[in-house]
Structure formats: structure tokens, C-alpha cells
Scaffold this motif. Structure first.
Motif, PDB file in Angstrom:
ATOM      1  N   GLY A 178       0.827  -1.181   0.000  1.00 58.62           N
ATOM      2  CA  GLY A 178       0.000   0.000   0.000  1.00 58.62           C
ATOM      3  C   GLY A 178       0.871   1.245   0.000  1.00 58.62           C
ATOM      4  O   GLY A 178       1.948   1.251   0.606  1.00 58.62           O
ATOM      5  N   SER A 179       0.427   2.308  -0.646  1.00 55.97           N
ATOM      6  CA  SER A 179       1.249   3.515  -0.710  1.00 55.97           C
ATOM      7  C   SER A 179       1.499   4.110   0.669  1.00 55.97           C
ATOM      8  O   SER A 179       2.528   4.747   0.901  1.00 55.97           O
ATOM      9  N   GLU A 180       0.573   3.867   1.613  1.00 56.26           N
ATOM     10  CA  GLU A 180       0.758   4.367   2.973  1.00 56.26           C
ATOM     11  C   GLU A 180       1.831   3.580   3.731  1.00 56.26           C
ATOM     12  O   GLU A 180       2.250   3.990   4.823  1.00 56.26           O
ATOM     13  N   GLU A 181       2.301   2.475   3.148  1.00 54.23           N
ATOM     14  CA  GLU A 181       3.338   1.651   3.779  1.00 54.23           C
ATOM     15  C   GLU A 181       4.730   1.966   3.247  1.00 54.23           C
ATOM     16  O   GLU A 181       5.693   1.274   3.580  1.00 54.23           O
ATOM     17  N   ILE A 182       4.872   3.005   2.438  1.00 52.34           N
ATOM     18  CA  ILE A 182       6.129   3.338   1.769  1.00 52.34           C
ATOM     19  C   ILE A 182       6.679   4.658   2.287  1.00 52.34           C
ATOM     20  O   ILE A 182       5.953   5.654   2.422  1.00 52.34           O
ATOM     21  N   ALA A 183       7.975   4.673   2.576  1.00 52.51           N
ATOM     22  CA  ALA A 183       8.683   5.899   2.938  1.00 52.51           C
ATOM     23  C   ALA A 183       9.923   6.033   2.074  1.00 52.51           C
ATOM     24  O   ALA A 183      10.533   5.043   1.676  1.00 52.51           O
ATOM     25  N   LEU A 184      10.306   7.261   1.802  1.00 51.05           N
ATOM     26  CA  LEU A 184      11.501   7.571   1.022  1.00 51.05           C
ATOM     27  C   LEU A 184      12.656   7.876   1.959  1.00 51.05           C
ATOM     28  O   LEU A 184      12.476   8.510   2.999  1.00 51.05           O
ATOM     29  N   ALA A 185      13.852   7.406   1.606  1.00 49.91           N
ATOM     30  CA  ALA A 185      15.066   7.705   2.379  1.00 49.91           C
ATOM     31  C   ALA A 185      16.201   8.014   1.415  1.00 49.91           C
ATOM     32  O   ALA A 185      16.086   7.806   0.211  1.00 49.91           O
ATOM     33  N   LEU A 200      12.257  12.785  14.638  1.00 51.82           N
ATOM     34  CA  LEU A 200      11.111  13.358  13.946  1.00 51.82           C
ATOM     35  C   LEU A 200      11.433  14.764  13.484  1.00 51.82           C
ATOM     36  O   LEU A 200      12.305  15.433  14.047  1.00 51.82           O
ATOM     37  N   ASP A 201      10.699  15.227  12.461  1.00 49.47           N
ATOM     38  CA  ASP A 201      10.751  16.632  12.078  1.00 49.47           C
ATOM     39  C   ASP A 201       9.337  17.080  11.709  1.00 49.47           C
ATOM     40  O   ASP A 201       8.367  16.344  11.916  1.00 49.47           O
ATOM     41  N   LEU A 202       9.198  18.282  11.158  1.00 46.52           N
ATOM     42  CA  LEU A 202       7.870  18.832  10.907  1.00 46.52           C
ATOM     43  C   LEU A 202       7.126  18.086   9.810  1.00 46.52           C
ATOM     44  O   LEU A 202       5.894  18.207   9.701  1.00 46.52           O
ATOM     45  N   HIS A 203       7.827  17.312   9.002  1.00 48.00           N
ATOM     46  CA  HIS A 203       7.176  16.473   7.992  1.00 48.00           C
ATOM     47  C   HIS A 203       6.647  15.196   8.632  1.00 48.00           C
ATOM     48  O   HIS A 203       5.527  14.766   8.334  1.00 48.00           O
ATOM     49  N   ALA A 204       7.434  14.588   9.500  1.00 51.76           N
ATOM     50  CA  ALA A 204       7.065  13.318  10.123  1.00 51.76           C
ATOM     51  C   ALA A 204       6.027  13.487  11.233  1.00 51.76           C
ATOM     52  O   ALA A 204       5.207  12.599  11.458  1.00 51.76           O
ATOM     53  N   ALA A 205       6.062  14.636  11.915  1.00 52.58           N
ATOM     54  CA  ALA A 205       5.181  14.844  13.068  1.00 52.58           C
ATOM     55  C   ALA A 205       4.890  16.336  13.225  1.00 52.58           C
ATOM     56  O   ALA A 205       5.542  17.028  14.009  1.00 52.58           O
ATOM     57  N   PRO A 206       3.922  16.862  12.474  1.00 52.73           N
ATOM     58  CA  PRO A 206       3.626  18.298  12.555  1.00 52.73           C
ATOM     59  C   PRO A 206       3.211  18.730  13.961  1.00 52.73           C
ATOM     60  O   PRO A 206       2.588  17.962  14.706  1.00 52.73           O
ATOM     61  N   ILE A 227       2.339  12.445  15.348  1.00 52.45           N
ATOM     62  CA  ILE A 227       3.069  11.648  14.361  1.00 52.45           C
ATOM     63  C   ILE A 227       2.124  11.230  13.247  1.00 52.45           C
ATOM     64  O   ILE A 227       0.987  10.833  13.488  1.00 52.45           O
ATOM     65  N   ARG A 228       2.610  11.329  12.024  1.00 49.95           N
ATOM     66  CA  ARG A 228       1.805  10.937  10.874  1.00 49.95           C
ATOM     67  C   ARG A 228       1.322   9.493  11.011  1.00 49.95           C
ATOM     68  O   ARG A 228       2.042   8.649  11.563  1.00 49.95           O
TER      69      ARG A 228
END
Length: 399
Positions: free
Chosen positions: A75-82, A244-250, A259-260
Motif C-alpha cells: 500500500g502507498s501508505e506503507e512506503i517511505a523515502l530515504a 522526527l521533524d515537521l514532515h514526520a510529526a507536525p 506523528i503521521r
């Protein structure tokens, strides 16, 4: 489906200049990947970095999550970019150390062919909290022993970690077999698919892993500085990213954050957008072919290369395993790997030296010297292999 070598080479500009047998290091990028990156850099120069990124996001050129999900049957929600496979794996692993509550006496079962970076992370955690790192013995073919793995699982086993294809040879470990054992025992399972993504079809549902990581630069033919983390949806909530940062956890207030809910909680806000465009193009390009056909083509070239190397006096191929891929590790009785690598470079051939420290346990168990690693890909030709073998014959005959 018949493999179209003419197309593969026509769309790989680097084939004109070199014999590139270092695909396990960084494969040659195809034209669509080069074009995607160039186009984005030009747009950044024309309209600005933020503006070019927004434009590319709108038209789908940066939908890496969707492309990687299709590539992995996730699922696209299971993917992260590094920025690399190592960082992707680290984010999941160090999160799991805390999230799973690993403590002294707990065990992580791993394989003898683990990468050095993975082993370093294991050693650091073992030093911090007393976790035991236990390599599972290989079977008679050289791959991880499924029988031993199942027998070694105990109440203190908290994680199973496997390298699918090691850095120093053609072994393909039985990832799905490990997955069946892990699921039966209810133990989280991490798979490093760094050397297999783009070379071997990957289906996370069939494999049964909770985490899978890979890089873009190797067999996927994407740019350097790109990597993918897959983390199974219901496992995601069990672990928290190590930072974490503002993208991972606004922020939700001056002193709270949220957290997202998806895997992007493991990402960072700042990223190389041109490289992302290249990664998306590489994923699309791989899926435009039949990945199973590409896998068979690469496997056949690897076998052709091994047979040719076996016929050259003084050369020893060190690959083992029940299933082999397009990576070939070998040595010569008189000439060192560095010496031969330099000589091949002078002839316009790219290979790589795999040092024992890069796969410490396996190298120590088999007493391996530094290996010359030749890694072929589907766009390589039989003529290139013949030329490579002729050059090696000449080198082998010199004193």
C-alpha cells in the motif's frame, strides 16, 4: 516474452563507453531516468526549487510512494523515502529497538551474509542494552538454513533479520521461506533487499516481511542518494521513528505534535527532489518491462559468466547457494583483486572489489580473500561477457 536487448542498450547511453559489470555498486541509468532528473533541474533553474517541486508533485512525477507500492505489491501508505537503503533500514531498526522494548537477553536472529552496516547497528544496540545477536548457520548449499532458523526460535527471540542477496556474491537467500517461519512464530521480520530490488521480483505479501528496504542506485537503475522503506501497516504502530521533524510529526500546538499515521513518519522534510524524480522514473521504467523476464535474463548472464570464469586456470568462483543471481565473486591465485580491478579499468571494464570486512561473518567462515565482484544486468550482452573473459585470460597468463 522475448527480451529486447536492442532496446535495453539503446536506452542505456553508458553502454557505448564501458563494459559495466558493477551493477551491484551502481547500475547505469536509462534515458528516462536521466531525462526526468535533467528536466527537474532545469525547471528548478527556471522557476525555483519550491515551485518546481510543487509543479512535479501536481503532475505525478514525484508519486514515488504509489510507484514503489506497485513495485512491491504494497500500500502507498506503507512506503517511505530515504536517502539510502541503510538509512531506511536504520530508521525502522532503531525504532523497533525502542518500540519492541528490546532488553538484555533478547535475541535477534540474523544470517552469516549480513552487510557490515547492519552488523554495526546490531553491535551498537547489543552494547547499549545487552541484546544478543545470533547468526543462523547456513545449510549445505550456503544459504540460511530454514531448519536451523526454526529450531533456534525461543521465547527471547524478538526479531529476524535477513539479507536477501549479499554484497560479495550471487547467493539468493530464501526470503519467503524465512517469512513463513517468522509469521508462524509471530516474530517481526526485516528484509534487506538492497541487491535484489530490480534484479529479482519482490512481493512483500508473498515474502511475509514486516520491513523491507532497498536502494535506488543498484539494480533498480535509479540515481544515487535514494532509498525505499516498506513497513507493514499493522506493524508501523508498534514502533516510533528514532527522530522526527515537521514532515514526520507536525506541531499541533506550541508544545504538542502528532506523528503521521503512515510510513512517511520515517521521512525527513528536506530531500533531493531531482533524485526523487529519477527514482520515480526508474520504478516506472522497471515496471514497463516484465520484471520476471529481466530477472531470468540477468540470472542467465550470471550463469554464463560463472561458466566462463570456471574455465580460466587460476580463477576461483566463490559463489554458493541453491539459487544464484547476476552477482559473481571470484579471485585469482596469483593476482590480487585490487590489481585485477585496476587492470580491467584500463581496458574499459567496470568491476568492484568486495573486501572481507563488508560481509564479515561470511568472509571469516569461508576464509575469503578480497574478491573481484562482477555484477551483470539485463542490458549487458553476451559479447561483453566474452570480451571480459578474454581480458581475464590475458591477465591470468601474466606472471
Amino acid at each position: 516474452m522475448k527480451f529486447d536487448l536492442d532496446r535495453a542498450r539503446r536506452e542505456t547511453p553508458g553502454c557505448e563507453n564501458r563494459i559495466h559489470f558493477n551493477n551491484a555498486g551502481a547500475a547505469l541509468m536509462p534515458t528516462p531516468v536521466i531525462d526526468a532528473m535533467t528536466r527537474h533541474i532545469e525547471r528548478e533553474a527556471e522557476i525555483g526549487g519550491y515551485e518546481a517541486a510543487a509543479e512535479a508533485q501536481t503532475d505525478g512525477r514525484l508519486d514515488i510512494h504509489g510507484a514503489a507500492a506497485r513495485f512491491l505489491n504494497a500500500g502507498s501508505e506503507e512506503i517511505a523515502l530515504a536517502e539510502s537503503a541503510t538509512r531506511a533500514w536504520d530508521m525502522a531498526f532503531y525504532g523497533a529497538v525502542t518500540g519492541l522494548g528490546l532488553k538484555a537477553g533478547d535475541r535477534i536472529l540474523t544470517c552469516s551474509a549480513e552487510y557490515a552496516s547492519t552488523q554495526i547497528a546490531f553491535l551498537q544496540v547489543a552494547k547499549r542494552c545487552g541484546v544478543e545477536i545470533v547468526p543462523v548457520p547456513d545449510d549445505e548449499s550456503g544459504q540460511i538454513s530454514l531448519e536451523h532458523l526454526e529450531a533456534m526460535i525461543c521465547p527471547r527471540t524478538r526479531l529476524i533479520s535477513l539479507t536477501h542477496v549479499p554484497t560479495n556474491g550471487g547467493l539468493v537467500n530464501p526470503a519467503s521461506g524465512v517469512g513463513r517461519i517468522a509469521r508462524k512464530a509471530g516474530i517481526p521480520y526485516f528484509l534487506d533487499a538492497c541487491q535484489s530490488a530490480g534484479q529479482i521480483p519482490l512481493d512483500v505479501a508473498a515474502i511475509g516481511c514486516d520491513v523491507l528496504t532497498f536502494t535506488g542506485r543498484k539494480y533498480l537503475r535509479a540515481p544515487r542518494g535514494t532509498g525505499i522503506l516498506y513497513i507493514r501497516g499493522d506493524f508501523m504502530e508498534r514502533i516510533e521513528p528514532p527522530f522526527l521533524d515537521l514532515h514526520a510529526a507536525p506541531l499541533t500546538s506550541a508544545d504538542t505534535y502528532k506523528i503521521r499515521p503512515d510510513a512517511r513518519r520515517f521521512e525527513a522534510w528536506e530531500t533531493n527532489v531531482a533524485a526523487k524524480a529519477g527514482l520515480k522514473a526508474a520504478l516506472d521504467y522497471a515496471m514497463d518491462w516484465d520484471v520476471a523476464v529481466l530477472a531470468e535474463r540477468t540470472r542467465e548472464l550470471g550463469e554464463l559468466l560463472r561458466r566462463g570464469l570456471d574455465a580460466i586456470p587460476g580463477i576461483k568462483v566463490h559463489d554458493h547457494g541453491a539459487v544464484l543471481c547476476g552477482i559473481v565473486g571470484f579471485s585469482h591465485v596469483r593476482h590480487g583483486a585490487e590489481e585485477m580491478c585496476a587492470a580491467l579499468a584500463r581496458e574499459g571494464v567496470n568491476v568492484h572489489v568486495s573486501h572481507p570486512a563488508s560481509t564479515w561473518t561470511d568472509s571469516a567462515q569461508r576464509n575469503l580473500p578480497p574478491l573481484l565482484r562482477a555484477s551483470v544486468h539485463y542490458y549487458n550482452s553476451e559479447a561483453e561477457i566474452a570480451r571480459f573473459l578474454d581480458i581475464l585470460k590475458g591477465l591470468a597468463e601474466t606472471a
